[in-house]
Design an enzyme around this catalytic site. Sequence first.
Site, PDB file in Angstrom:
ATOM      1  N   GLN A   1       2.921   9.907   1.288  1.00 38.97           N
ATOM      2  CA  GLN A   1       4.265   9.332   1.387  1.00 38.97           C
ATOM      3  C   GLN A   1       5.182   9.741   0.239  1.00 38.97           C
ATOM      4  O   GLN A   1       6.397   9.611   0.338  1.00 38.97           O
ATOM      5  CB  GLN A   1       4.173   7.798   1.437  1.00 38.97           C
ATOM      6  CG  GLN A   1       3.526   7.280   2.704  1.00 38.97           C
ATOM      7  CD  GLN A   1       3.373   5.775   2.639  1.00 38.97           C
ATOM      8  OE1 GLN A   1       2.383   5.265   2.112  1.00 38.97           O
ATOM      9  NE2 GLN A   1       4.371   5.054   3.133  1.00 38.97           N
TER      10      GLN A   1
ATOM     11  N   CYS B   1       5.914  -0.261   7.097  1.00 31.62           N
ATOM     12  CA  CYS B   1       5.556   0.901   6.288  1.00 31.62           C
ATOM     13  C   CYS B   1       6.756   1.291   5.433  1.00 31.62           C
ATOM     14  O   CYS B   1       7.891   1.293   5.918  1.00 31.62           O
ATOM     15  CB  CYS B   1       5.175   2.049   7.221  1.00 31.62           C
ATOM     16  SG  CYS B   1       4.752   3.569   6.365  1.00 31.62           S
ATOM     17  N   LEU B   2       6.497   1.632   4.177  1.00 33.56           N
ATOM     18  CA  LEU B   2       7.596   2.023   3.281  1.00 33.56           C
ATOM     19  C   LEU B   2       8.276   3.306   3.769  1.00 33.56           C
ATOM     20  O   LEU B   2       9.421   3.566   3.409  1.00 33.56           O
ATOM     21  CB  LEU B   2       7.074   2.209   1.849  1.00 33.56           C
ATOM     22  CG  LEU B   2       6.564   0.924   1.178  1.00 33.56           C
ATOM     23  CD1 LEU B   2       6.017   1.228  -0.208  1.00 33.56           C
ATOM     24  CD2 LEU B   2       7.659  -0.128   1.107  1.00 33.56           C
TER      25      LEU B   2
ATOM     26  N   GLY C   1       0.834  -1.199   0.000  1.00 30.36           N
ATOM     27  CA  GLY C   1       0.000   0.000   0.000  1.00 30.36           C
ATOM     28  C   GLY C   1       0.864   1.241   0.000  1.00 30.36           C
ATOM     29  O   GLY C   1       2.012   1.204   0.477  1.00 30.36           O
TER      30      GLY C   1
ATOM     31  N   HIS D   1      -2.376   7.717   6.872  1.00 33.29           N
ATOM     32  CA  HIS D   1      -1.362   8.561   6.212  1.00 33.29           C
ATOM     33  C   HIS D   1      -1.981   9.845   5.671  1.00 33.29           C
ATOM     34  O   HIS D   1      -1.410  10.919   5.788  1.00 33.29           O
ATOM     35  CB  HIS D   1      -0.707   7.827   5.029  1.00 33.29           C
ATOM     36  CG  HIS D   1       0.429   6.927   5.412  1.00 33.29           C
ATOM     37  ND1 HIS D   1       1.531   7.364   6.104  1.00 33.29           N
ATOM     38  CD2 HIS D   1       0.647   5.609   5.158  1.00 33.29           C
ATOM     39  CE1 HIS D   1       2.383   6.347   6.269  1.00 33.29           C
ATOM     40  NE2 HIS D   1       1.867   5.267   5.713  1.00 33.29           N
TER      41      HIS D   1
ATOM     42  N   HIS E   1      -4.442   1.792   7.689  1.00 28.51           N
ATOM     43  CA  HIS E   1      -3.055   2.289   7.702  1.00 28.51           C
ATOM     44  C   HIS E   1      -2.870   3.411   6.663  1.00 28.51           C
ATOM     45  O   HIS E   1      -2.312   4.468   6.965  1.00 28.51           O
ATOM     46  CB  HIS E   1      -2.126   1.105   7.422  1.00 28.51           C
ATOM     47  CG  HIS E   1      -0.671   1.432   7.321  1.00 28.51           C
ATOM     48  ND1 HIS E   1       0.283   0.848   8.132  1.00 28.51           N
ATOM     49  CD2 HIS E   1       0.019   2.257   6.488  1.00 28.51           C
ATOM     50  CE1 HIS E   1       1.478   1.329   7.799  1.00 28.51           C
ATOM     51  NE2 HIS E   1       1.351   2.170   6.803  1.00 28.51           N
ATOM     52  N   GLU E   2      -3.377   3.183   5.459  1.00 20.63           N
ATOM     53  CA  GLU E   2      -3.183   4.170   4.382  1.00 20.63           C
ATOM     54  C   GLU E   2      -4.043   5.423   4.596  1.00 20.63           C
ATOM     55  O   GLU E   2      -3.600   6.533   4.312  1.00 20.63           O
ATOM     56  CB  GLU E   2      -3.485   3.553   3.012  1.00 20.63           C
ATOM     57  CG  GLU E   2      -2.635   2.343   2.630  1.00 20.63           C
ATOM     58  CD  GLU E   2      -1.140   2.568   2.769  1.00 20.63           C
ATOM     59  OE1 GLU E   2      -0.671   3.712   2.640  1.00 20.63           O
ATOM     60  OE2 GLU E   2      -0.418   1.581   3.032  1.00 20.63           O
TER      61      GLU E   2
HETATM   62 ZN    ZN Z   1       2.623   3.347   5.637  1.00 29.69          ZN
END
Ligand code: ZN
Length: 168
Positions: A51, A92-93, A46, A138, A134-135
């Site tokens: 991000q 998480c990236l 995701g 963000h 989660h997304e």
């Molecule tokens: Zn993330």
Amino acid sequence: MALLPILRFPDPRLRTRAAPIPEIDNGIRRLAGDMAETMYEAPGIGLAATQVDVHKRLIVIDISETHDELLTLINPEILECSAEAQVGEEGCLSVPGIYDKVERAERVSVRYLDLDGKVCLVQAEGLLAVCLQHEIDHLDGKVFVEHLSQLKQLRIKAKLAKQAKITA
Ligand code: ZN
């Protein structure tokens, strides 16, 4: 298509609240394509526009192992959360190499627009429900580690600072 640089926690830009997308134009379609490519390349399941330092309400998700179930969600909104919770290990990236347990709702209903501007509804449970929460966090300026204790957050910041030094 292009790969986009991903912001790393605790970059203050990750705290920006993303704005709704008023119109789905070619710029948004290009952004969605680039975000999907960036997510697959990373690899991740995701990615939120926040991000990649674009503060618009757009996320891409693909939890399949075969990378052929891409979901592009514009202006996603959680309509309903189950009272029942689940605890899963998240990564998480934007927080490379860090995984920790976070409590989330077991099921969520999310309304969003697809790339054609059609109103869609997804009823998710398990991993997809976690990923959506989660997304969407963000887009509201929140990174998953902020669900953890202050002490854990300090440790994570120290670890990431050390990693940055090694790779710099
Ligand atoms: Zn993330």
